[in-house]
Design a protein around this motif. Structure first.
Motif, short mmCIF file in Angstrom:
data_model
loop_
_atom_site.label_atom_id
_atom_site.label_comp_id
_atom_site.label_asym_id
_atom_site.label_seq_id
_atom_site.Cartn_x
_atom_site.Cartn_y
_atom_site.Cartn_z
N SER A 200 0.84 -1.21 0.00
CA SER A 200 0.00 0.00 0.00
C SER A 200 0.87 1.25 0.00
O SER A 200 0.58 2.22 -0.71
CB SER A 200 -0.92 0.02 1.23
OG SER A 200 -1.72 -1.12 1.23
N ALA A 201 1.93 1.21 0.81
CA ALA A 201 2.84 2.38 0.87
C ALA A 201 3.47 2.61 -0.51
O ALA A 201 3.62 3.76 -0.96
CB ALA A 201 3.91 2.14 1.92
N LEU A 214 6.19 5.38 4.02
CA LEU A 214 6.92 5.01 5.24
C LEU A 214 6.06 4.01 6.02
O LEU A 214 4.89 4.28 6.31
CB LEU A 214 7.17 6.28 6.08
CG LEU A 214 7.78 6.10 7.47
CD1 LEU A 214 9.18 5.49 7.39
CD2 LEU A 214 7.85 7.46 8.20
N VAL A 215 6.65 2.85 6.32
CA VAL A 215 5.90 1.81 7.05
C VAL A 215 6.68 1.43 8.31
O VAL A 215 7.87 1.13 8.23
CB VAL A 215 5.71 0.54 6.19
CG1 VAL A 215 4.91 -0.52 6.93
CG2 VAL A 215 5.02 0.89 4.88
N LYS A 216 5.99 1.45 9.45
CA LYS A 216 6.64 0.98 10.69
C LYS A 216 6.09 -0.41 11.03
O LYS A 216 4.88 -0.61 11.05
CB LYS A 216 6.34 1.94 11.86
CG LYS A 216 7.06 1.52 13.14
CD LYS A 216 6.73 2.40 14.31
CE LYS A 216 5.37 2.07 14.87
NZ LYS A 216 5.07 2.76 16.14
N LEU A 217 7.00 -1.34 11.28
CA LEU A 217 6.58 -2.71 11.59
C LEU A 217 7.05 -3.14 12.97
O LEU A 217 8.07 -2.65 13.46
CB LEU A 217 7.14 -3.67 10.53
CG LEU A 217 6.61 -3.44 9.11
CD1 LEU A 217 7.33 -4.35 8.12
CD2 LEU A 217 5.10 -3.69 9.06
N ILE A 319 4.45 12.64 1.99
CA ILE A 319 4.76 11.48 2.84
C ILE A 319 3.50 10.74 3.25
O ILE A 319 2.57 11.34 3.81
CB ILE A 319 5.56 11.93 4.08
CG1 ILE A 319 6.88 12.54 3.62
CG2 ILE A 319 5.86 10.76 5.01
CD1 ILE A 319 7.23 13.75 4.37
N LYS A 320 3.48 9.46 2.98
CA LYS A 320 2.34 8.61 3.36
C LYS A 320 2.84 7.62 4.41
O LYS A 320 3.62 6.72 4.10
CB LYS A 320 1.82 7.83 2.15
CG LYS A 320 1.57 8.67 0.93
CD LYS A 320 0.41 9.61 1.11
CE LYS A 320 0.01 10.24 -0.20
NZ LYS A 320 -0.94 11.34 -0.02
N TYR A 321 2.40 7.81 5.65
CA TYR A 321 2.88 6.98 6.75
C TYR A 321 1.86 5.90 7.10
O TYR A 321 0.70 6.21 7.36
CB TYR A 321 3.18 7.88 7.97
CG TYR A 321 3.59 7.12 9.21
CD1 TYR A 321 4.52 6.07 9.14
CD2 TYR A 321 3.06 7.44 10.45
CE1 TYR A 321 4.89 5.37 10.27
CE2 TYR A 321 3.44 6.75 11.60
CZ TYR A 321 4.36 5.71 11.49
OH TYR A 321 4.72 5.02 12.62
N ILE A 322 2.30 4.66 7.13
CA ILE A 322 1.40 3.55 7.50
C ILE A 322 1.96 2.83 8.72
O ILE A 322 3.12 2.41 8.72
CB ILE A 322 1.24 2.54 6.33
CG1 ILE A 322 0.65 3.24 5.11
CG2 ILE A 322 0.36 1.37 6.75
CD1 ILE A 322 0.46 2.34 3.90
#
Ligand SMILES: Nc1ncnc2c1ncn2[C@@H]1O[C@H](COP(=O)(O)OP(=O)(O)O)[C@@H](O)[C@H]1O
Ligand SMILES: O=P(O)(O)OC[C@H]1O[C@](O)(COP(=O)(O)O)[C@@H](O)[C@@H]1O
Ligand SMILES: [Mg+2]
Length: 403
Positions: A200-201, A214-217, A319-322
């Motif tokens: 998606s990001a 930007l994806v935080k896991l 910026i697209k943060y997920i």
């Protein structure tokens, strides 16, 4: 089952884990899991209990279900679930739940834990008082590194009191941070879900003018989910994990690299593990009910830093943060985890019937084994930053060293 399939002659040999000072080959063997000819317990007289502790993890219900099925196959009639982790041994008002094949038949169709989970809870002596009072003969403990430390303490206390209780753990954690085993159940599913977030990001970033996804896991102390999701998606330009320190600012920092990616490629995707870059943030020193450190939010920090950086240099950036945090662990197990859970759950019961205690039912070198719990609670497993997998990840992302 042999613990390592790689023979090596020097400390630098690929895949070598140096066990002795000379780094010569050290044979290490563990017991293969499965049913035994002789069983220690009379099934009719057994009371078995199951408890699920720590955070959620895909596959908990699959393991509960298989433990119940296998116990019934042995002829056990008295099977109970302890609600809400170790708390269920102690909190008034939490009643043990009678379990049967009928009741658990379909629980694998949903994520979560049919029994409920919790962090923190009573002292070991109180748990063992409760085990004694409830006349439990077999305790199946599903959990991560904290739970395994708890299971070990329960096992020791039972031995001290000369109680004939089999304490058998099954390692669950999406973090995959328990040493000596190929993987923990739930990890594969979490990676699969995580790469959906990355996808998606990627779509958002690619479709935006100068898009940065930007994806935080998750991963409390290890970057396995971030590394594997980055590898499996193939859409990540920068993967940041706690095992490898990095600078955000400066000539060799992450921000400078993002600037280049925007210039050359027009968009980019960053995947950051929740425990990465903690040294760049303020640490509150707070802990959760189990004593685990509460981490500062690296995702939000990076989002702000990227915004400020691009504003500062006068370049547009979208910026697209997920943050898919709980979505990656609240789902039901995928096919490979469901099979792993089935085998681990069945083997846990075989191990208890064989009379083992203080063991964990896991997979090692593609074989199903029983490991002594003491061996897996020494320290969390972490990504080897000199190892091949991390270098495969670097080759895939094409990222430089950020130092
Ligand atoms: N060192 C320890 N000794 C005894 N019990 C522990 C220890 N560490 C954690 N526990 C207990 O194990 C349970 C789960 O621990 P936690 O760290 O929250 O999750 P996980 O098992 O997934 O790592 C909690 O109820 C906690 O009280
Ligand atoms: O918000 P919660 O439920 O306390 O848990 C957050 C932590 O749980 C995890 O999902 C799994 O950790 P455990 O295996 O210790 O339960 C970590 O990745 C994350 O840091
Ligand atoms: Mg843990």
């Amino acid at each position: 089952v042999t613990m390592s399939v790689i023979k090596y002659s020097s400390p630098t040999s690929a895949g070598a884990e140096c066990i002795d000072p000379d780094c010569s080959w050290v044979e290490q063997w563990v017991h293969r899991a499965g049913p035994r000819k002789d069983i220690y317990y009379e099934p009719n007289e057994v009371k078995a209990a199951i408890v699920t502790c720590g955070g959620l993890c895909p596959g908990l219900n699959d393991v509960i279900r298989q433990v119940v099925f296998t116990l019934e196959t042995y002829g056990v009639k008295n099977i109970v679930g302890i609600p809400f982790g170790f708390r269920g041994f102690f909190e008034k008002g939490l009643k043990e739940m009678p379990l049967s094949r009928n009741l658990v038949e379909n629980i694998n169709l949903a994520g979560g834990s049919f029994l409920g989970v919790s962090r923190g809870g009573p002292k070991t002596s109180e748990i063992v008082d409760s085990i004694q009072a409830r006349r439990i003969d077999m305790l199946f403990v599903l959990g991560g590194n904290g739970t395994h430390a708890g299971a070990n303490a329960i096992h020791d206390e039972c031995r001290k009191r000369k109680l004939k209780v089999s304490v058998v753990a099954v390692p669950k954690t999406i973090d995959n941070d328990i040493p000596l085993m190929d993987k923990t159940f739930g990890f594969d599913t979490a990676v699969e879900e995580a790469q959906r977030a990355i996808n998606s990001a990627y779509i958002e970033a690619r479709s935006a003018y100068h898009g940065i996804g930007l994806v935080k896991l998750m991963g409390r102390s290890s970057g396995f989910i971030a590394m594997h999701a980055s590898l499996s998606s193939g859409q990540v330009d920068v993967c940041l994990i706690p095992e490898v320190s990095f600078a955000l600012d400066g000539e060799y920092g992450v921000l400078q690299h993002l600037e280049q990616l925007i210039k050359n490629k027009g968009f980019c995707v960053v995947c950051v593990a929740e425990a990465a870059g903690q040294e760049l943030l303020q640490n509150s020193g707070a802990t959760d009910a189990s004593g685990n450190a509460i981490l500062s939010d690296i995702g939000v920090h990076m989002q702000q830093k990227i915004k400020t950086h691009f504003k500062g240099i006068g370049v547009h950036a979208d910026i697209k943060y997920i943050d898919p945090t709980y979505m990656v662990r609240a789902c039901r197990a995928n096919a490979s985890d469901a099979i792993l859970c089935t085998v681990l759950g069945q083997n846990a019961v075989h191990g208890a019937f064989a009379g083992f205690s203080g063991i964990t039912s896991c997979i090692c070198n593609t074989h199903y084994v029983y490991l002594p719990v003491t061996q897996v609670i020494t320290a969390p497993k972490r990504v080897n930053h000199k190892g091949r997998m991390w270098h495969r990840c670097l080759t895939s992302t094409g990222q430089p060293d950020f130092r």
